[in-house]
Scaffold this motif. Structure first.
Motif, PDB file in Angstrom:
ATOM      1  N   HIS A  94       1.036  -1.125   0.143  1.00  0.00           N
ATOM      2  CA  HIS A  94       0.047   0.026   0.056  1.00  0.00           C
ATOM      3  C   HIS A  94       0.937   1.212   0.029  1.00  0.00           C
ATOM      4  O   HIS A  94       2.123   1.155   0.049  1.00  0.00           O
ATOM      5  N   THR A  95       0.193   2.245  -0.328  1.00  0.00           N
ATOM      6  CA  THR A  95       1.018   3.694  -0.274  1.00  0.00           C
ATOM      7  C   THR A  95       1.435   4.149   1.085  1.00  0.00           C
ATOM      8  O   THR A  95       0.195   4.310   1.751  1.00  0.00           O
ATOM      9  N   ASP A 114      -4.743   0.001  -1.447  1.00  0.00           N
ATOM     10  CA  ASP A 114      -5.307   1.220  -1.151  1.00  0.00           C
ATOM     11  C   ASP A 114      -6.708   1.585  -1.584  1.00  0.00           C
ATOM     12  O   ASP A 114      -7.105   1.990  -0.701  1.00  0.00           O
ATOM     13  N   GLY A 150      -2.900  -0.400   4.675  1.00  0.00           N
ATOM     14  CA  GLY A 150      -3.221  -1.119   3.425  1.00  0.00           C
ATOM     15  C   GLY A 150      -4.533  -1.972   3.697  1.00  0.00           C
ATOM     16  O   GLY A 150      -4.942  -2.833   2.832  1.00  0.00           O
TER      17      GLY A 150
END
Lengths: 225, 469, 239
Positions: A94-95, A114, A150
């Motif tokens: 995830h970011t 995300d 995430g």
């Protein structure tokens, strides 16, 4: 609705009689403030080094891999080593500042969680890389939430979970972790807050420890410090 | 004697004669004891921690209406639907309705003793739903069609061969007996089920009033999967499971792990505040919490035994109980085994039918000592006994104790009784061991003590210092 | 000190030497020993069986018998616990509550009395042999007596004391439990006898003759040579 009224009514009725205070043979004790628990729980050291050492001991006992690395590049190198060794093709992440810093150039297909995704896609991932909210020295735990790390499934479905943490995320104990949650989210909590303590395990068969019962069989924690 | 009492005695007789079984269970529990002591020793004061935990539970239970209201309000504000169930039937109906309304076909469960209590699986299956237990131990006993043996270690009585056998029979699995191989078989099967299930049903270890969250403790990760992948999450919770705040969990989670499983902390401790929130990428779109009474308000009303509701279902009392380890978990014949089961079952399922559980104890007190929230289980066993006798005294026994009372209040009668005993004892060998032996229950396995030539009181009376001058 | 003895019914009838030993030890220490002959039983069998009204009647007699005592000493953990811990519960909300609490407050098990009140751990006793110690549950968990008998035994010349493994486990007697659920009682007793056998001790010592009654009964049936002895018998042996 009526069961609610019934149950609450029965509770109020029941509580009109006073119960003896807790303790063996009736010694009295007031309800303690939560902050006072620390003095009886296991000690967690004062310095970062103490806590790092305690976390490392716990991680070893839990059979989680714990490494302290000097910078994100070193963390990325560790991950690259794992990718090569296991020949991973598809991974999930995830970011976040830390995951973005360590997940470049690994030569794998990435599933990003995300946004909503297909469970079947996550199921194909050999490993996941996530950030965390905190590391907890007292228990060797990794704290994740569904908002910052995430989602719910990324840290439980793939068979190998890699966590990247920053130095200031190492907290002494569970109490400190809950304090962090309260400070950070105030009243707007994520739907899921989870303490991950080692890889998934079971002792249900003859009390013999087996890792990877349902959750990840391997947990790698990289602390950038 | 109720039929439950008869079943209990029959099972206890069978299991106590099974030396292999007793040794197996004792060995398992010795392993637990060693780990438990190791982690208890890490606490700066386990005893103070117990006192604090007891005090927190006392506060919550004695203001339960307030804390429950706060808990429910916070949960509902975050999109959870809360259902109240006065009894097992209502709870089952709520869950069946949720499953039907959402066209769920396929249900996955994580460990919940409360769901055992309400016989949920049976009801779901009869209604046409497929239900899978995802916890390895629960899955194994589900396949074997038997109840859990222990509230924390459902399959502790089984050897790998037995597990392998049921996997082969029911799953067509390879004839492997290695625990890791067996676990991987279950993992592969469950993984599919997690991904396919429409609805996940979980229990609740703690409800957090302040933030409106439920906390689930597990080692395998199956509860996390049960509550992450299916589109509906249903949690079943006894109304007594609350703590005040997240900070209380900083005390309760380590104590639960140490007392219950001999661990520093359990593998996954997760707080759930409701369904998937806006901005979150996964998680169930519906979250239902079913709150269960089913006799708990009855216990609440019994002020003397109200602290039975403090129980955090850690299993520590089972682990130290010499009765449990000798008769085995199945002998109890009910959802909750060991000392906690022996005390609460008469409350939940009927005093006269289940009083035998409270009577079948030597009152050693190991349970009271082990309980992390300081429930005085041994004393409550006595309270149940008193209540049972008061409610319905067995005629012959009451007569015997009336006679006992008479004899002991009159020293002359006591001396006469003892004199008769001493006189008749030489005749005992004639009937010893036979159906006529009044001490048959004793003499089956033990020799009897002998009346002394001179009793203490006679010795005392005849001492030169004490003889009347 | 004026010490009033409470000699439980089963010691009175089956193990009078234990009572005699208590008298000898206390008199040797220079105290005046009393034994009110009207005493019979503390009422525990009825209490444990749930017949609290009958138990209270018997206990009321005991409360009266001991009301004038300065201090009450009993060579029994279970009877000591009955009086000190359970009498207040038994007499709650009755007119004899104060009197019962007064008696409870001045009741002591023998070894805790010697060590904690008289501050005596060395009686100059001798008893050659290898022994293990069985902690009766009521004395151990209701009264908290654990170190006291060991402190006394450590000073007995010639005695080698070995601890059982596991320690602290119930022998399975439990009063009427022994005859109401004999199969469970015996299974627990087997476990205790096995632990004793493993110590290879010649004697098993306890401060509860009720436990010893059950343990010795099983040892005898098994044909084992290990002898059960009350703590007092060991301490008074060489007097």
């Amino acid at each position: 609705m009526s069961s609610q009224a019934d149950i609450l009514g029965r509770i109020r009725e029941a509580l009109t009689a006073r119960a003896p205070a807790p303790g063996h043979h009736g010694e009295t004790a007031p309800a303690p403030a939560a902050g006072s628990f620390r003095q009886w729980l296991p000690p967690v050291g004062e310095s970062f080094e103490d806590r790092q050492r305690l976390f490392a001991q716990n991680a070893a006992m839990l059979k989680a891999v714990f490494k302290t690395v000097p910078n994100p590049e070193a963390a990325a190198a560790e991950i690259r080593q794992l990718v090569t060794a296991h020949q991973w093709k598809k991974m999930a992440t995830h970011t976040s500042p830390l995951t973005d810093a360590v997940c470049g150039n690994l030569g794998v297909d990435w599933l990003r969680t995300d946004q909503p995704y297909e469970t079947a896609e996550l199921e194909k991932c050999s490993a996941s890389v996530t950030a965390c909210e905190a590391l907890v020295a007292q228990t060797g735990s990794v704290l994740v939430t569904s908002r910052s790390c995430g989602g719910r499934a990324i840290s439980i479905l793939p068979p190998h979970h890699i966590v990247v943490a920053a130095k200031d995320q190492l907290l002494p104990d569970l109490a400190a972790a809950f304090e962090l949650m309260r400070r950070k989210y105030k009243d707007d909590y994520p739907s899921t807050i989870s303490f991950i303590t080692g890889p998934s395990r079971t002792g249900d068969i003859e009390r013999i420890l087996v890792l990877g019962a349902h959750g990840p069989k391997e947990l790698t924690i990289l602390l950038i410090a | 004697m109720s039929e439950y009492s008869q079943q209990f005695k029959a099972s206890a007789t069978r299991l106590t004669a099974d030396l292999d079984h007793r040794q197996w269970i004792s060995k398992a529990l010795r392993g637990y004891e060693t780990k438990r002591d190791e982690f208890k020793g890490r606490f700066q004061s386990w005893e103070e921690a117990r006192q604090a935990a007891a005090a927190v539970k006392y506060e919550v239970i004695n203001h339960l209406d307030r804390y429950l209201a706060e808990f429910v309000a916070k949960l509902e504000a975050r999109g959870a639907v809360v259902h109240w169930a006065s009894d097992a039937r209502e709870a089952r109906e709520h869950i069946l309705r949720i499953a039907r309304e959402n066209q769920a076909r396929f249900i996955i469960k994580s460990k919940s003793m409360t769901s055992e209590e309400i016989h949920l699986n049976d009801a779901l299956q009869k209604a046409g739903f497929e239900v899978f237990e995802s916890d390895l131990g629960e899955y194994i006993v589900q396949l074997r069609d038997e109840p859990p043996y222990h509230i924390v270690f459902p399959a502790m009585h089984l050897k790998r061969g037995e597990i392998s056998q049921v996997f082969q029979q029911k799953l067509g699995a390879e004839p492997v007996t290695d625990p890791e191989a067996l676990t991987m078989i279950a993992r592969r099967i469950m993984r599919q089920k997690f991904c396919q299930a429409d609805m996940g049903i979980s229990g609740v270890n703690f409800g957090v009033a302040e933030t409106g969250m439920i906390s689930i403790t597990e080692n395998e990760g199956n509860a996390r999967l049960t509550t992450s992948l299916p589109r509906i999450h249903v949690a079943l919770m006894g109304i007594e499971k609350l703590v005040r705040s997240m900070d209380d969990l900083a005390l309760f989670l380590p104590m639960l792990a140490t007392a219950g499983a001999g661990q520093n902390l359990t593998g996954y401790n997760t707080l759930y505040g409701g369904p998937r929130l806006k901005g979150e990428s996964d998680g169930p779109t519906q979250f239902h919490l079913v709150l269960l009474d089913n006799g708990r308000t009855r216990i609440l009303a019994d002020a003397e035994q109200r602290d039975l509701l403090h129980c955090i279902r850690c299993g520590a009392c089972l682990n130290v109980c010499p009765i449990f380890r000798n008769i085995g978990g199945h002998s109890y014949g009910t959802t909750y085994q060991g000392p906690i089961g022996s005390v609460i079952t008469p409350h939940l399922r009927g005093l006269q039918d289940w009083k035998h559980l409270s009577f079948s104890s030597s009152l050693c007190g190991a349970c009271s000592q082990a309980c992390p929230v300081r429930i005085d289980l041994a004393h409550h066993l006595l309270h149940n006994r008193r209540n049972a006798i008061r409610e319905k005294p067995p005629a012959l026994e009451k007569l015997a104790f009336r006679f006992f009372s008479l004899m002991m209040r009159h020293p002359g009668l006591y001396r006469f009784g003892m004199f008769m005993g001493k006189l008749l004892q030489p005749l005992h060998p004639i009937v010893k061991g036979s159906a006529l032996d009044p001490a048959k229950a004793w003499t089956k396995t033990r020799e009897t003590p002998k009346f002394a030539q001179t009793s203490f009181r006679d010795w005392w009376k005849n001492r030169p210092q004490n003889r009347p001058t | 000190m004026r010490i009033t003895l409470f000699i439980p019914c089963f010691i009175d009838q089956f193990y009078p030497q234990v009572g005699a030993g208590v008298v000898k030890i206390l008199e040797k220490l220079g105290h005046q020993v009393e034994y009110p002959e009207a005493q019979t039983c503390c009422g525990q069998p009825a209490f444990n069986s749930g017949h609290w009204d009958e138990a209270r009647a018997v206990a009321a007699h005991a409360v009266e018998v001991f009301s004038q005592a300065e201090v009450i000493v009993s060579p029994s953990g279970s009877c000591g616990a009955m009086m000190r811990v359970f009498y207040p519960q038994l007499f709650k909300d009755t007119p004899q509550y104060q009197a019962a609490c007064a008696v409870a407050a001045k009741t002591f098990e023998f070894s805790e009395f010697l060590v904690k009140k008289l501050k005596v751990t060395d009686l100059g006793a001798s008893f050659p042999g290898k022994a293990t110690f069985h902690d009766g549950c009521h004395g151990l968990r209701e009264l908290g007596v654990r170190e006291e008998p060991r402190a006394l035994l450590r000073n007995v010349k010639g005695l080698e004391l070995v601890e059982m493994d596991p320690p602290d486990t119930c022998c399975g007697f439990g009063g009427t439990f022994a005859v109401k659920f004999p199969m469970i009682s015996s299974a627990m007793g087997e476990g205790k006898c096995a632990a004793i056998a493993e110590t290879q001790a010649d004697y098993v010592i306890s401060l509860d003759s009720s436990c010893l009654m059950h343990i010795q009964g099983m040892l005898d049936r098994q044909g084992k040579k290990t002898r059960g002895l009350h703590l007092v018998e060991v301490l008074a042996h060489s007097l």
